[in-house]
Design a protein around this motif. Sequence first.
Motif, short mmCIF file in Angstrom:
data_model
loop_
_atom_site.label_atom_id
_atom_site.label_comp_id
_atom_site.label_asym_id
_atom_site.label_seq_id
_atom_site.Cartn_x
_atom_site.Cartn_y
_atom_site.Cartn_z
N GLY A 252 0.64 -1.16 -0.08
CA GLY A 252 0.47 -0.43 -0.55
C GLY A 252 1.33 1.22 0.25
O GLY A 252 0.53 2.27 0.08
N HIS A 285 -2.92 0.27 -7.25
CA HIS A 285 -3.06 -0.31 -5.86
C HIS A 285 -3.66 1.23 -4.92
O HIS A 285 -4.33 1.45 -3.82
CB HIS A 285 -2.48 -0.51 -5.30
CG HIS A 285 -2.37 -2.21 -5.11
ND1 HIS A 285 -3.51 -3.15 -5.01
CD2 HIS A 285 -1.67 -3.47 -5.44
CE1 HIS A 285 -3.60 -4.47 -5.03
NE2 HIS A 285 -1.45 -4.62 -5.56
N THR A 286 -3.37 2.19 -5.43
CA THR A 286 -3.37 4.12 -4.94
C THR A 286 -4.25 4.85 -5.68
O THR A 286 -4.24 5.39 -5.09
CB THR A 286 -1.39 4.02 -4.33
OG1 THR A 286 -1.24 3.87 -5.19
CG2 THR A 286 -1.21 3.94 -2.87
N ARG A 530 -3.42 -8.44 -1.82
CA ARG A 530 -2.61 -7.50 -1.47
C ARG A 530 -2.84 -7.31 -0.37
O ARG A 530 -3.37 -8.41 0.37
CB ARG A 530 -3.40 -6.07 -2.23
CG ARG A 530 -4.74 -5.75 -1.55
CD ARG A 530 -4.74 -4.06 -1.62
NE ARG A 530 -3.52 -3.27 -0.57
CZ ARG A 530 -3.54 -1.50 -0.87
NH1 ARG A 530 -4.39 -1.28 -2.20
NH2 ARG A 530 -3.05 -0.36 -0.06
N HIS A 532 -2.70 -5.58 3.66
CA HIS A 532 -3.76 -4.85 4.62
C HIS A 532 -2.98 -4.87 5.90
O HIS A 532 -3.44 -5.49 6.93
CB HIS A 532 -5.15 -4.28 4.74
CG HIS A 532 -6.19 -5.05 3.49
ND1 HIS A 532 -6.73 -4.64 2.43
CD2 HIS A 532 -5.89 -6.74 2.68
CE1 HIS A 532 -7.34 -5.06 1.70
NE2 HIS A 532 -7.12 -6.43 1.92
N CYS A 539 -7.11 1.72 7.98
CA CYS A 539 -7.06 0.14 7.23
C CYS A 539 -5.36 1.23 6.12
O CYS A 539 -6.41 2.20 5.25
CB CYS A 539 -7.23 -0.83 6.23
SG CYS A 539 -6.36 -1.65 5.19
N CYS A 541 -5.07 1.08 3.20
CA CYS A 541 -5.69 0.63 2.21
C CYS A 541 -6.73 1.57 1.46
O CYS A 541 -6.73 2.00 0.46
CB CYS A 541 -6.36 -0.53 0.95
SG CYS A 541 -7.72 -1.16 2.47
N TYR A 544 -9.68 1.35 -0.47
CA TYR A 544 -9.33 0.95 -1.93
C TYR A 544 -8.69 -0.33 -2.00
O TYR A 544 -7.68 -0.23 -2.09
CB TYR A 544 -8.56 2.21 -2.24
CG TYR A 544 -8.61 2.56 -3.94
CD1 TYR A 544 -9.80 3.63 -4.44
CD2 TYR A 544 -7.69 1.79 -4.38
CE1 TYR A 544 -9.91 3.48 -5.55
CE2 TYR A 544 -7.39 2.60 -5.85
CZ TYR A 544 -8.37 3.17 -6.70
OH TYR A 544 -8.27 3.22 -7.87
N TRP A 545 -9.32 -1.60 -2.10
CA TRP A 545 -8.73 -2.54 -2.96
C TRP A 545 -9.89 -3.89 -3.71
O TRP A 545 -10.74 -3.46 -3.54
CB TRP A 545 -8.98 -3.64 -1.58
CG TRP A 545 -9.44 -4.32 -0.91
CD1 TRP A 545 -9.28 -6.08 -0.65
CD2 TRP A 545 -10.60 -3.64 -0.15
NE1 TRP A 545 -10.45 -6.06 -0.32
CE2 TRP A 545 -11.30 -5.04 0.48
CE3 TRP A 545 -10.86 -3.00 0.39
CZ2 TRP A 545 -12.49 -5.16 1.44
CZ3 TRP A 545 -11.35 -2.76 1.51
CH2 TRP A 545 -13.08 -3.76 1.38
#
Length: 545
Positions: A252, A285-286, A530, A532, A539, A541, A544-545
């Motif tokens: 992340g 992922h971001t 991914r 967490h 979290c 993330c 957003y996952w």
Amino acid sequence: MAKNIVSLIKANSSVCHLAQIHTHLIRTHLIFDVFHCNAMLNAYNQVSSPSKAFSFYRHMRSLGVRDNSFSSSFVLKSCAKIPSLHHVQQIHGRILQGGHQSDSLLLTSLMDVYSICRDLESVRKLFDEASQRDTVTWNVLISSFTSNNRTRDALLLFDAMQSPEYGSEPDDVTCLLLLQACAHLAALDFGQRIHQYADDHGFGNLFKIRNSLIAMYSRCGSVDKAYKVFDEMSERNVVTWSAMISGLAMNGYGREAIDAFIEMRRAGVIPDEQTFTGVLSACSHTGLVDEGRKLFDMMRFEYGLLPNVCHCGCMVDLLGRAGLLDEAYRFIVNEMRVQPDAAIWRTLLGACRIHRYVDLGERVIKHLIELKAQHAGDYVLLLNIYASAGNWEAVSDLRRLMKERGIHTSLGCSTVELGGKIHEFIAEDDSHPRKNEIYAMLDEIAQQLKIAGYIANLDSELHDMDDSEKDSALYYHSEKLALAFGILATPPGRTLRIAKNLRICVDCHNFTKVLSNVYNRMVIVRDRNRFHHFKGGFCSCNDYW
């Protein structure tokens, strides 16, 4: 004449030329020498023609040429290229008939090929019957276990091989294999043992060990330890940088991954395909859409690298997660220069689940059916899409279709490492020896979390049932049982690390966020997609996952 023929065999590098030499040998009656036969077998392997090697081996046997250990070794290499358990068993029988079973090279080759054929029973039998078990033999056994999903058993061999009964010293290859196993299981404690062993025995500074340590620590969710290994390296190659960038991405730290990529270029290290997979993954992922587009263009136009399926998958994931699903679909259909595989379509299907794109989700499933690559997970994603849209009739129809086609979903499984031992949980598990304590602890945790404001997310249950039934079904997910065990079995304040074989559901994600705050615990969950990192009710993330 014989030497000339062997030289000719070695000099030729095509199946056509070897066939011509073969014919010449037959006509001139020179084929009866095992020396020539071995040269031909090896040559067929060199030109990647294992089927021809098998045919030639049978022909030499029919002519009465007695094979030797080299003949068996060459034909086993062919077995590794086109695995056939029947062929391996035949060669094994010839080795026994020829009295070559004490040849350690043949033993390890046989073990390796049986492993490729998924026959672990024969691998273990060969190992147990070996008159001598050196480190290489142990390494082949470990490799066989890890490549056949027996990763936990592979870890147990590290101590077994060092016992007084066997007395074999693990080497750098052993450490590499076991570091990969630790990464797969998120077994941080065991990974640190391997790290210490490598340092103590003088190969902890090898490039391949250091790079594997970065990957292992990253996949165990310990980015700080991964970075410490990275930072202590006086030299870093492209593999080192790529491992660190990928580690930051999967945990992340998208911006930090991009910063590392910039620093890598400043250091004069040229990125390769794996580097771009890592940095594009960081963007996806971001949610860094603009950065991802720029990097994709940089890869093609500045470095002249042709995007492969993994790079395209990252772009589809990036666009899909950001809600740009139509653009993601157009990218697959119009812009990809490689044929989209099932993984690409599944990535888009996952984005359809997040954003509840029912129509597109149905289209994606059709593409998977065309590829004949659909499996249970695809239907579960479509079930998610229908359920989130409240279309229970479609859910019922799809479940009926799955039943008719014999499609069975995978059980969710969560693992926790404690004291070097892996504890495994499935939903509603009652197999753990401390099950009564675990369920009592889960009840206590649930009461505390409800006081803190936790409310079950009933949308995470995909069956059409009333709310109380949904709440009960969600209550015993494998992640929650693993969390309860972790709280029960570790001292207050200790970080909990959990590995999940599937994507964590929204309800378990919310549950873990609240738990991290109420119990003041850092919780690191690695699911199929991914990492967490839960801390203080948040979290890494950002949901957003």
